[in-house]
Design an enzyme around this catalytic site. Sequence first.
Site, PDB file in Angstrom:
ATOM      1  CB  SER A   1      64.028 -41.034  23.260  1.00 44.18           C
ATOM      2  OG  SER A   1      63.164 -40.310  22.402  1.00 44.18           O
TER       3      SER A   1
ATOM      4  CG  ASP B   1      69.039 -37.780  17.802  1.00 47.34           C
ATOM      5  OD1 ASP B   1      68.024 -37.066  17.848  1.00 47.34           O
ATOM      6  OD2 ASP B   1      69.158 -38.813  18.488  1.00 47.34           O
TER       7      ASP B   1
ATOM      8  CG  HIS C   1      66.299 -37.495  20.734  1.00 48.93           C
ATOM      9  ND1 HIS C   1      66.696 -38.465  19.829  1.00 48.93           N
ATOM     10  CD2 HIS C   1      65.230 -37.997  21.403  1.00 48.93           C
ATOM     11  CE1 HIS C   1      65.906 -39.525  19.954  1.00 48.93           C
ATOM     12  NE2 HIS C   1      65.008 -39.269  20.893  1.00 48.93           N
TER      13      HIS C   1
END
Length: 668
Positions: free
Chosen positions: A48, A338, A341
Site C-alpha cells: 500500500s 491514515d 500511511h
Amino acid sequence: MGLPSLKPCLLLIFLFLLNVSTINSKPSKVEPVLFGGNFQALYVIGDSLVDSGNNNNLNTSVKANFAPYGSDFEGGKPTGRFSNGKTIADYIAIYYGLPLAPAYMGLSEEQKNNISTGINYASASCGIFPDTGTQLGKCLSLSAQVDLLEKTIDNNLKKKFKTNSELTKHLAGSLFMTAIGVNDYAFYFKETTDPNEFAKKLLHDFLKQIKRLHELGARKFFINNLKPLGCYPNYIVANTVPRGSCSKYLNKAVAKYNVKLRKSLTHLKKTFSEASFLYSDYFNFMLGLRGPSTNQVSSNLMNSISPCCPSVYDGDKRTSCTPRSSSCKVPDTHIFFDPFHPTELANFMYSIGCFQQRKVCQVVKYKKWVCLLNYLKPYLLFLLLCLLNVITINSKKSLKGEAVLFGGNFPALYVIGDSLVDPGNNNHLLTLVRANFKPYGSNFEGGKATGPIYYGLPLAPAYMGLSKKEKNNLSTGINYASASCGIFPDTGKQFGRCLSMNVQIDLLNKTIEKNLKKKFKTQSELSRHLGGSLFMTAIGVNDYAFTYKKNATDANEFASKLLNEFLIHLERKPVSYAHKLSNTSFLYSDYFNFMLELRGPSSNQVSSNLLNTTSPCCPKVYNGGSTTTCLPFSKACKEPDMFIFFDPRHPTQIANFMYAIQCFQERQ
C-alpha cells in the site's frame, strides 16, 4: 586515572585506512542524476505504500478509492493511493522524468500493449509471504506481482518490441522498484516469534523473487527497506507503554530484516555483476522524521503520532480511514495521512532526502577490498576493544535523545539577523530593501502570525513595528533582524538604512531597560527570564556579499576579522546578561551544508525534476541580474513549493520548513 594509550589503536586505524585507500584510489564522482537516470520505464512491485489503484479492482476491504484519499492529488480525486497525494513511487517517476506508473489492474489490454514507460503492480495489504493480507480479501502477493510482470513481458512488451534484442535492452534500461514486506510483520510477527528466523525466512522468499526479476531481464533495482512499524499510529496509540512511544521490540525485529537485506544486496551485486542496486533506507528516514522514539507527543512542527484521517483516532485496528471518516484540514501538518500511511508531504521529503540530499538512498557497491575484512578480523577485534575501553571512560553522558531539542520551555525568543529572518523591520526603515509587497507572503496565512511553532512560542514580531504599549506588554520575544545588514557596521548601507548586529543588540538592550524591567519587578525575575530565553543569530552573509572581493580579499583574514566582530557582539550584554559565557549553552545550526545538500550536487548546472534548485520563483524569468529581491511588478511562479529559492537570494517556505524538520525532528 589517565586515559589508556591509544597509540596501538591509532596505528592500526592508520594502517587499515592506508591499505584500503590504496586499493581504489580513483576519486568518487558525484552523479548529476542519482543512479544514472535515463530509464526507459519504471516497474513497481510493492504494497500500500506505493499501490496506485490495483486494489480498486480486487475483491478486498482494503481500498482507498474514496475521499478524503487523493484530496491533494492531481484534480483532487481519489485514485486508490493510500495518501492525500503522491506516493514515493510517483516521486521516483517524476525525478527520472517518467510518467506516473499506472495500476496494472486498471488497464485495458489495448493500454497494456501500448505502454512502454512502466506499470505499477503494487497491492495494499499483501506481502512477501503468499498468504499475507488475504484475510482481508484478495490481494497480489510478491510472487503474484512478479507473475503479472512476466505476463506483461510475454503478452504485451513482446508485441511492442519486435526483436528480442530491443526487449532485452528495454528491460535492462528500466528501473524495477520494490517496497514490500512490512505487512508480513504486521500480520504474522508476534512477541514470541524468533526475530532472526522470521527475518531469514522472509528475506529468502524476497530474494527468490528478485532473482526471478533478474532472470526476466531486470538489471536496475530500487530496493526499499521496511518502515519502522513500531512507530506507526495504528500500533503506538493502542499497544505501546507509555502510550504514544514506539515499540522497541517490533522496530528491532524489522531492523534485523533490514540489516540482512542490505548485506544480501552486496552479495547479489557480486553474483550479478551486470546488475545495479539502489538501496533506500526508508526505515531510518521515517524514524528521523518522527523525532526521538521516546517521544509520546508530537512536536509543534509536525503531528508525528496521530493520523490526519480519521481526525479523532482511538487506536483501533483499522489501518485506513473510511468513507465516513472526518480528516484534518491541513494534511501537511501530519507525517501520517491514515494510521498506516504517510502524507504526500512526508513522501516528498523522502524523495528530497533520497535524490537531492542523497542521505536516504545509496548505490550498492561490491569492491574487492571488502574481502580484506575477513583477513583483518583479529585486528578489528583488537580495535573494537580499544574503542570500547575509550568509550567507557566517560559513560555518564546520556545517549538518550531529548524529547525537545535543546531542552525547550523557553519563555521567549529574541532574534538577531538579516533578511533570512527579518519579519518586517525594514518596512519601517528608509531603504530599498523591503518585502512588504506581493508576491512576498503569498503562502503566509492572511499575513498574520499563525501561532506557536516548535518551541510553543508566538512568532516573534518585528521590533520596528511595535508601539510603546506593545513593547511594554511583550515577554515572549522580539525580532530585531534587518535585511541587507550584517556584522560589520557599514554593510548594506549603500541601499539605505538598516540595523547592523551592533545596533540590533543596542535595541535589545533598550528593550530590557525600557520595557522588560517594567514587566519584571525584580532583578531576579528579569535575570531568570533572560537566562531562560532563546537568543537566535542568523547574520554575516551580507558581509561577504557586499565586502568580500574575489582574488582581492584574503579569505582567512576576512573570516577571522568577521568572526572576531561577531564574538565581540555575542559577549555583550544583554546576550550574556543572565549568565557568564561559561554557563551558556549553544545550539549550532549548519545551514550552509543543509542548503548545499538541498540543492544537490554542486556540479549540477540544471535543476532536478523534483525541485527547481538553480532559479528563483520570483522573478519568474531571471537573467542573473544583480537584484536580490523581486519587485512589486515582478511575475512569480505559480507553485513556490517546487522551488528552493523564492527570490534570487532567499529560500521558499518549503525550504525553510525542511530545514526546521531536519534540525528539530531528524536532528542532523
